[in-house]
Scaffold this motif. Sequence first.
Motif, short mmCIF file in Angstrom:
data_model
loop_
_atom_site.label_atom_id
_atom_site.label_comp_id
_atom_site.label_asym_id
_atom_site.label_seq_id
_atom_site.Cartn_x
_atom_site.Cartn_y
_atom_site.Cartn_z
N TYR A 31 0.83 -1.19 0.00
CA TYR A 31 0.00 0.00 0.00
C TYR A 31 0.88 1.25 0.00
CZ TYR A 31 -3.94 -3.03 1.27
OH TYR A 31 -4.91 -4.00 1.29
N ASN A 32 0.27 2.37 -0.41
CA ASN A 32 0.99 3.65 -0.45
C ASN A 32 2.31 3.52 -1.19
OD1 ASN A 32 -0.96 5.09 1.26
ND2 ASN A 32 -0.18 3.80 2.92
N SER A 33 2.27 2.74 -2.26
CA SER A 33 3.50 2.43 -2.99
C SER A 33 3.31 2.66 -4.49
CB SER A 33 3.91 0.98 -2.75
OG SER A 33 4.11 0.74 -1.37
N THR A 34 4.42 2.86 -5.18
CA THR A 34 4.41 3.04 -6.64
C THR A 34 5.57 2.27 -7.25
OG1 THR A 34 5.72 5.06 -6.45
CG2 THR A 34 3.33 5.32 -6.55
N VAL A 35 5.39 1.90 -8.50
CA VAL A 35 6.48 1.25 -9.23
C VAL A 35 7.40 2.32 -9.78
CG1 VAL A 35 7.10 -0.28 -11.14
CG2 VAL A 35 5.03 -0.73 -9.80
N LYS A 36 8.67 2.19 -9.49
CA LYS A 36 9.67 3.19 -9.90
C LYS A 36 10.29 2.83 -11.24
CE LYS A 36 13.95 5.37 -8.26
NZ LYS A 36 14.94 5.41 -7.13
N GLU A 37 10.56 1.53 -11.44
CA GLU A 37 11.20 1.08 -12.68
C GLU A 37 10.90 -0.39 -12.91
OE1 GLU A 37 15.62 1.15 -14.85
OE2 GLU A 37 15.37 1.91 -12.80
N ILE A 38 10.80 -0.77 -14.17
CA ILE A 38 10.53 -2.15 -14.55
C ILE A 38 11.74 -2.69 -15.31
CG2 ILE A 38 9.01 -3.73 -15.83
CD1 ILE A 38 6.80 -1.59 -15.49
N LYS A 39 12.30 -3.79 -14.84
CA LYS A 39 13.43 -4.45 -15.47
C LYS A 39 12.97 -5.81 -16.00
CE LYS A 39 16.88 -1.54 -14.46
NZ LYS A 39 17.78 -0.96 -15.47
N PRO A 40 13.76 -6.45 -16.89
CA PRO A 40 13.33 -7.73 -17.47
C PRO A 40 13.00 -8.81 -16.45
CG PRO A 40 15.13 -6.82 -18.75
CD PRO A 40 14.99 -5.93 -17.54
N ILE A 41 13.73 -8.87 -15.33
CA ILE A 41 13.47 -9.97 -14.38
C ILE A 41 13.11 -9.47 -12.98
CG2 ILE A 41 14.89 -11.65 -15.62
CD1 ILE A 41 17.13 -11.12 -13.58
N PHE A 42 12.91 -8.18 -12.82
CA PHE A 42 12.47 -7.65 -11.53
C PHE A 42 11.86 -6.27 -11.72
CE2 PHE A 42 16.93 -6.41 -11.88
CZ PHE A 42 16.91 -5.07 -11.53
N ILE A 43 11.22 -5.78 -10.65
CA ILE A 43 10.70 -4.42 -10.64
C ILE A 43 11.20 -3.72 -9.38
CG2 ILE A 43 8.64 -4.96 -12.00
CD1 ILE A 43 7.03 -4.85 -9.39
N ILE A 44 11.28 -2.41 -9.44
CA ILE A 44 11.69 -1.61 -8.29
C ILE A 44 10.49 -0.76 -7.86
CG2 ILE A 44 13.30 0.13 -7.41
CD1 ILE A 44 15.20 -0.71 -9.70
N ILE A 45 10.14 -0.86 -6.59
CA ILE A 45 8.99 -0.09 -6.11
C ILE A 45 9.40 0.80 -4.94
CG2 ILE A 45 7.32 -1.83 -6.87
CD1 ILE A 45 7.07 -2.79 -4.02
N ASP A 46 8.73 1.94 -4.85
CA ASP A 46 8.90 2.85 -3.71
C ASP A 46 7.80 2.55 -2.71
OD1 ASP A 46 11.18 4.30 -4.39
OD2 ASP A 46 10.03 5.65 -5.70
N THR A 47 8.17 2.22 -1.49
CA THR A 47 7.23 1.90 -0.43
C THR A 47 7.46 2.85 0.76
OG1 THR A 47 8.53 0.36 0.91
CG2 THR A 47 7.56 -0.51 -1.13
N PRO A 48 6.54 2.90 1.70
CA PRO A 48 6.75 3.73 2.90
C PRO A 48 8.00 3.33 3.69
CG PRO A 48 4.45 3.13 2.70
CD PRO A 48 5.17 2.34 1.67
N LYS A 49 8.47 2.10 3.49
CA LYS A 49 9.67 1.62 4.18
C LYS A 49 10.92 1.72 3.32
CE LYS A 49 7.10 -1.61 7.10
NZ LYS A 49 6.95 -3.04 7.53
#
Length: 328
Positions: free
Chosen positions: A216-234
Amino acid sequence: MKNVELIIIGGGPIGIACGLAANNKGIDYLIIEKGTIVNSLYHYPVNMQFFSSSEKLEIDSIPFISKEAKPKRDEALEYYRRIVTSNQLNINLFETVKEVNKTEELFTVNTTKGTYTSRFLILATGFYDIPNLLNIPGEDLPKVSHYYNDPHLYAMQKVAVIGASNSAVDAALECYRKGAEVSMIIRGESISDRVKYWVKPDIENRIKEGSIDVFYNSTVKEIKPIFIIIDTPKGEKTLENNFVLALTGYKPNFHFLKHLGVNLSNDDSQIPEYNEETMETNVKGLYLAGVICGGMETHKWFIENSRVHAKKILEDISSKHTVLDTKN
């Protein structure tokens, strides 16, 4: 070049309703649809069930009989297809509108198959064709889709579902039940209150028991071929990933509306200007029908509350058509 009194762009349920209303008023019309009959509904998920009951999806008082109170996609396709064929509606399928221009009293509509002129024009194009993009690196990767169809594709895969609306929740639940490892990335603090009432407890319980992971309260920052990077409250987090379903909603073709001269509100909603009694825009002879009337507020208009647009529009067109005939 062919001339008709009325051109209806869009062969969805509301475009079909406008065609039926034109038939009833004796107005010469043509529906132009870029795909098949009710093309947007055809591209809905194969297992989709409507929020509305079948009688609320009826047009022109034609009964819609379904197995359950709330019909499914295949039943809706059958219903609207039979209306088109049984009433012999004048509709051109798989014909894309390329450009529309207005000179004096006539609209000129150029398509992939011809050129038409008309005195009146109805836009019933909905909003399903243009997704709300994330505008992040990697969004153009093959594993990313803004549409969801069949959960079988995602069996035994790590799937990230972005969004908290009906489409996102349906996709998350169906993919989970076909054996996918599902994570939901949600910008807000909870599942949307607009999620179907019989589905909302299901997704919340699957999240509570840990079957579906959620951020929750999170967004996807970048999408890579085998993973994604998300910004979370933590802080920033990396997730292994095979597929991304970015189900963040859709929007009308605002560029098309602006090109035709339709005024849009100055706020983020971009609601087009139209007369609520007649559905005519600030452009003479140009009408809006269906969800396109809501601008970015796509949750405000549905089949059940916009089917009345057809009657309003054709009442107005009929009155103007009668005046023209009298003058002639």
